[in-house]
Design a protein around this motif. Sequence first.
Motif, mmCIF file in Angstrom:
data_model
loop_
_atom_site.group_PDB
_atom_site.id
_atom_site.type_symbol
_atom_site.label_atom_id
_atom_site.label_comp_id
_atom_site.label_asym_id
_atom_site.label_seq_id
_atom_site.Cartn_x
_atom_site.Cartn_y
_atom_site.Cartn_z
ATOM 1 N N ILE A 82 11.900 27.919 25.854
ATOM 2 C CA ILE A 82 12.520 29.132 26.396
ATOM 3 C C ILE A 82 14.037 28.979 26.495
ATOM 4 C CG2 ILE A 82 12.726 30.508 28.525
ATOM 5 C CD1 ILE A 82 9.606 30.076 28.684
ATOM 6 N N PHE A 83 14.748 29.930 25.940
ATOM 7 C CA PHE A 83 16.204 29.977 26.004
ATOM 8 C C PHE A 83 16.603 31.185 26.844
ATOM 9 C CE2 PHE A 83 17.245 26.862 22.684
ATOM 10 C CZ PHE A 83 16.019 26.746 22.056
ATOM 11 N N VAL A 84 17.173 30.922 28.011
ATOM 12 C CA VAL A 84 17.616 32.006 28.889
ATOM 13 C C VAL A 84 18.908 32.596 28.313
ATOM 14 C CG1 VAL A 84 18.432 32.567 31.210
ATOM 15 C CG2 VAL A 84 16.544 30.934 30.893
ATOM 16 N N SER A 85 19.041 33.904 28.391
ATOM 17 C CA SER A 85 20.197 34.556 27.767
ATOM 18 C C SER A 85 20.778 35.636 28.663
ATOM 19 C CB SER A 85 19.775 35.180 26.443
ATOM 20 O OG SER A 85 19.084 36.399 26.693
ATOM 21 N N ASP A 86 21.853 36.245 28.176
ATOM 22 C CA ASP A 86 22.446 37.379 28.898
ATOM 23 C C ASP A 86 21.875 38.701 28.398
ATOM 24 O OD1 ASP A 86 23.704 37.041 26.431
ATOM 25 O OD2 ASP A 86 25.593 37.879 27.121
ATOM 26 N N GLY A 87 20.701 38.675 27.833
ATOM 27 C CA GLY A 87 20.038 39.911 27.451
ATOM 28 C C GLY A 87 19.524 39.882 26.026
ATOM 29 N N ALA A 88 18.523 40.722 25.769
ATOM 30 C CA ALA A 88 17.851 40.719 24.475
ATOM 31 C C ALA A 88 18.794 41.141 23.345
ATOM 32 C CB ALA A 88 16.627 41.629 24.521
ATOM 33 N N THR A 98 11.591 37.842 22.105
ATOM 34 C CA THR A 98 12.744 38.062 22.960
ATOM 35 C C THR A 98 12.367 39.046 24.061
ATOM 36 O OG1 THR A 98 15.076 38.692 22.989
ATOM 37 C CG2 THR A 98 13.722 39.763 21.359
ATOM 38 N N ALA A 99 12.913 38.812 25.260
ATOM 39 C CA ALA A 99 12.492 39.585 26.429
ATOM 40 C C ALA A 99 13.642 39.686 27.412
ATOM 41 C CB ALA A 99 11.292 38.919 27.087
ATOM 42 N N SER A 100 13.445 40.443 28.461
ATOM 43 C CA SER A 100 14.577 40.780 29.323
ATOM 44 C C SER A 100 14.126 41.186 30.713
ATOM 45 C CB SER A 100 15.333 41.942 28.672
ATOM 46 O OG SER A 100 16.261 42.495 29.556
ATOM 47 N N PHE A 101 14.969 40.908 31.691
ATOM 48 C CA PHE A 101 14.727 41.404 33.041
ATOM 49 C C PHE A 101 15.268 42.828 33.233
ATOM 50 C CE2 PHE A 101 14.556 36.791 33.751
ATOM 51 C CZ PHE A 101 13.451 36.684 34.569
ATOM 52 N N SER A 102 15.964 43.347 32.234
ATOM 53 C CA SER A 102 16.689 44.615 32.401
ATOM 54 C C SER A 102 15.806 45.742 32.912
ATOM 55 C CB SER A 102 17.311 45.045 31.064
ATOM 56 O OG SER A 102 18.424 44.257 30.773
ATOM 57 N N LYS A 103 14.682 45.953 32.259
ATOM 58 C CA LYS A 103 13.886 47.132 32.553
ATOM 59 C C LYS A 103 12.816 46.873 33.610
ATOM 60 C CE LYS A 103 16.542 48.732 29.468
ATOM 61 N NZ LYS A 103 16.459 49.533 28.270
ATOM 62 N N TYR A 104 12.742 45.638 34.086
ATOM 63 C CA TYR A 104 11.764 45.295 35.132
ATOM 64 C C TYR A 104 12.426 45.293 36.511
ATOM 65 C CZ TYR A 104 9.351 43.153 31.072
ATOM 66 O OH TYR A 104 8.779 42.891 29.860
ATOM 67 N N ALA A 105 13.667 44.780 36.542
ATOM 68 C CA ALA A 105 14.328 44.563 37.836
ATOM 69 C C ALA A 105 15.625 45.357 37.932
ATOM 70 C CB ALA A 105 14.607 43.073 38.021
ATOM 71 N N GLY A 106 15.885 46.215 36.942
ATOM 72 C CA GLY A 106 17.142 46.962 36.963
ATOM 73 C C GLY A 106 18.335 46.092 36.635
ATOM 74 N N PHE A 107 18.144 45.129 35.751
ATOM 75 C CA PHE A 107 19.182 44.144 35.424
ATOM 76 C C PHE A 107 20.036 44.557 34.219
ATOM 77 C CE2 PHE A 107 18.389 39.635 37.272
ATOM 78 C CZ PHE A 107 18.252 40.162 38.541
ATOM 79 N N LEU A 117 20.401 39.585 32.066
ATOM 80 C CA LEU A 117 19.566 38.380 32.006
ATOM 81 C C LEU A 117 18.334 38.644 31.149
ATOM 82 C CD1 LEU A 117 19.718 35.482 33.288
ATOM 83 C CD2 LEU A 117 17.933 36.249 34.850
ATOM 84 N N GLY A 118 18.093 37.763 30.235
ATOM 85 C CA GLY A 118 16.915 37.868 29.390
ATOM 86 C C GLY A 118 16.511 36.486 28.923
ATOM 87 N N TRP A 119 15.601 36.441 27.968
ATOM 88 C CA TRP A 119 15.239 35.143 27.404
ATOM 89 C C TRP A 119 14.650 35.318 26.016
ATOM 90 C CZ3 TRP A 119 12.203 37.563 31.092
ATOM 91 C CH2 TRP A 119 10.857 37.780 30.782
ATOM 92 N N THR A 120 14.651 34.228 25.277
ATOM 93 C CA THR A 120 14.054 34.206 23.948
ATOM 94 C C THR A 120 13.181 32.964 23.844
ATOM 95 O OG1 THR A 120 15.754 35.525 22.866
ATOM 96 C CG2 THR A 120 14.618 33.917 21.490
ATOM 97 N N VAL A 121 11.990 33.161 23.311
ATOM 98 C CA VAL A 121 11.063 32.043 23.121
ATOM 99 C C VAL A 121 11.079 31.647 21.649
ATOM 100 C CG1 VAL A 121 8.699 31.220 23.440
ATOM 101 C CG2 VAL A 121 9.594 33.065 24.909
ATOM 102 N N VAL A 122 11.449 30.398 21.394
ATOM 103 C CA VAL A 122 11.381 29.867 20.026
ATOM 104 C C VAL A 122 10.451 28.654 20.080
ATOM 105 C CG1 VAL A 122 12.678 29.095 18.015
ATOM 106 C CG2 VAL A 122 13.787 30.584 19.690
ATOM 107 N N ALA A 180 14.463 34.679 41.566
ATOM 108 C CA ALA A 180 13.893 35.492 42.654
ATOM 109 C C ALA A 180 12.921 36.539 42.109
ATOM 110 C CB ALA A 180 15.007 36.165 43.456
ATOM 111 N N CYS A 181 13.220 37.071 40.926
ATOM 112 C CA CYS A 181 12.311 38.040 40.290
ATOM 113 C C CYS A 181 10.916 37.446 40.109
ATOM 114 C CB CYS A 181 12.828 38.428 38.907
ATOM 115 S SG CYS A 181 14.226 39.565 38.894
ATOM 116 N N LEU A 182 10.871 36.146 39.869
ATOM 117 C CA LEU A 182 9.608 35.516 39.513
ATOM 118 C C LEU A 182 8.905 34.877 40.705
ATOM 119 C CD1 LEU A 182 10.705 34.050 36.069
ATOM 120 C CD2 LEU A 182 9.612 36.238 36.563
ATOM 121 N N SER A 183 9.469 35.063 41.905
ATOM 122 C CA SER A 183 8.753 34.658 43.120
ATOM 123 C C SER A 183 7.650 35.680 43.361
ATOM 124 C CB SER A 183 9.728 34.647 44.296
ATOM 125 O OG SER A 183 10.119 35.978 44.609
ATOM 126 N N PRO A 184 6.646 35.345 44.178
ATOM 127 C CA PRO A 184 5.576 36.325 44.425
ATOM 128 C C PRO A 184 6.119 37.663 44.930
ATOM 129 C CG PRO A 184 4.965 34.167 45.292
ATOM 130 C CD PRO A 184 6.377 34.046 44.817
#
Lengths: 397, 397
Positions: free
Chosen positions: A93-99, A236-245, A250-255, A292-296
């Motif tokens: 997983i590579f954390v990024s600044d967005g998809a 590739t994925a993103s927190f944008s549309k889940y948490a209003g980011f 903030l996003g990530w890419t899985v390679v 924090a998004c990924l806490s319960p």
Amino acid sequence: MAKLQAGYLFPEIARRRAAHLQKYPDAKIISLGIGDTTEPIPNVITNAMAERAHALSTIDGYSGYGAEQGEKKLRAAIAATYYADLGIEDSDIFVSDGAKCDISRLQVLFGSNATIAVQDPSYPAYVDSSVIMGQTELYQQDVQKYGNIEYMRCNPENGFFPDLSTVPRTDIIFFCSPNNPTGAAASRDQLTKLVKFAKDNGSIIVYDSAYAMYISDDSPKSIFEIPGAKEVAIETASFSKYAGFTGVRLGWTVVPKELLFSDGHPVAKDFNRIVCTCFNGASNIAQAGGLACLSPEGLKAMRDVVGFYKENTEIIVDTFTSLGFNVYGAKNAPYVWVHFPGRNSWDVFAEILEKANVVTTPGSGFGPGGEGFVRVSAFGHRENIIEAARRLKQLYK
Amino acid sequence: MAKLQAGYLFPEIARRRAAHLQKYPDAKIISLGIGDTTEPIPNVITNAMAERAHALSTIDGYSGYGAEQGEKKLRAAIAATYYADLGIEDSDIFVSDGAKCDISRLQVLFGSNATIAVQDPSYPAYVDSSVIMGQTELYQQDVQKYGNIEYMRCNPENGFFPDLSTVPRTDIIFFCSPNNPTGAAASRDQLTKLVKFAKDNGSIIVYDSAYAMYISDDSPKSIFEIPGAKEVAIETASFSKYAGFTGVRLGWTVVPKELLFSDGHPVAKDFNRIVCTCFNGASNIAQAGGLACLSPEGLKAMRDVVGFYKENTEIIVDTFTSLGFNVYGAKNAPYVWVHFPGRNSWDVFAEILEKANVVTTPGSGFGPGGEGFVRVSAFGHRENIIEAARRLKQLYK
């Protein structure tokens, strides 16, 4: 650069909106155009970001350069939350600044000689970044396509999944599911076909799953739910549309480490080099928000945000359906894809802006396959969605 | 990608540091290697970021996608703070997530056919991003250079300013001043020559001014202090080394509207397109921090941070000078460039790590012209700088 047509879609829409406002300074415009989140970020998430910001003023809490690939804890939390049992590890997983930013870094990885296929219609960044990288030939005005890109037509007739038997081999296949703009989520069966197609052709799928949490039915939320996908796909994925980011970035890419170039060299190794050379990691404060998004509590808060927008989607669907329009998408995405058969989508866009003061997105902005459609975004305050519905009913009654 | 040599310099140093720690688990390593800030961010700045984070949880304070080019207020504050009277306007400024990221976006703009020149030695991202973009030929082991890049030698003999009469024309000239790693700041006279050289050759200068606030003498802090520079130069800059933002991620790039490609097309227009397609703006929380940096209180706080590191620089300079070494840089930069004549710089790096548990950066990692030098960074807690000085005196007494 000279090959690029007009403006990037969303700046162009912003320009037309501004022109409308200049003509009608009192117009109360409601924007259901660009898919931009409108609801406040849940406190559990912003508290974590504020706390991290304050900590940066302390000797113990200060941190400078982080790992370019993202903080270990966040990578682990992403793997555990979204890829448990799928064999994806923290190191994939590579954390990024967005998809959007990662798509462009992936294009730098693939280089100017790569050939690409895209869904038609699809999110314009795939095609535009490809043009910028020099992968394409000139824009062909008659067919509204760039040369050297395969446009995989997705429409109501084929259930928004391309007929792969007619698609020539390309090095890269951009595939967005749930799709922006059509809102269609590919089924397990369809994705299995896609993975097989990529494997048979030696292609890499770039799977954009930015809307996965909007899926309501049993469509896969990750390409890696499909056996064998780790050998052919990047996600590739993103927190944008889940948490209003959308503004926090903030996003990530899985390679996956299983993904190899034809010479056996791991793709992840080269992508890592791109990330280390062209990027310096996402903001540490945004990463604290992601954790924090990924806490319960954070996960529950994100599901509430997604649920709110999904209620908006239903209001929009009901509106157009009651007016006799055929609408698509919506069930698994925050987008409603409305059919205006035989009409030019920029004309429909202009009509809705002019007469209802509502901004939508013309389907043809997503590729020639979007002609005759407009995309209506469900991102909006509830009162605006209701008011937009009222105006649309007035316009098309 | 296959042309790239070994690891990117700093990950490689991190690897060697980790190996050292594995061998000597109790070693109290002091890192004066990667130029990473260590001091807490002043409260006036983190308070603003925390406030912005909290505001994102309110209906009025929430914001989604910002302008890709950065928030208007921040662009205006940057123009007013750093470019007052230089004719640079808000609209010339593109806010970014850091200079390294913008260098790579600039490379995407220039494309794979561009030819480049770099100072030798210089910050590795210019060369590595060039290799990744496909601008170069193979690495030539014998001279430790990539084919198709002009290495402009900068050494004590030429006052760390290249002899431009021997430099062939290239499309792009990367020029970092104060220089990383040598610490040399080019004088007004030198920069006037550089601007004339670029104008005569139809080249674009990419001027990296990330350390400008460290300048103590009357060297220009911006290339745009030189008459005519707006027609030939882009300037990239960063909050990283002023406010400790290496992890927060915020910088900017100035592309003056006066800068045109040879066909008369404005460079800024194309760069804007890259920024809109490949980037989605810096984190809004980081931008709130940037705005606080540029308030009167924030500016004072940044000057204090810079002043602290400059005191560190003096300690390091005194240490090496007292041991009889020739040192360069330091006066206008947080880097001390220490000469070990006739020695291999990776050997010196290994010796200092092995015997003093101090991490430095081998000069040859910045290009063949850095051979025989190590870069010692002044970023560190005061007690660590003093302890490193003690150990170095022990080692080289």
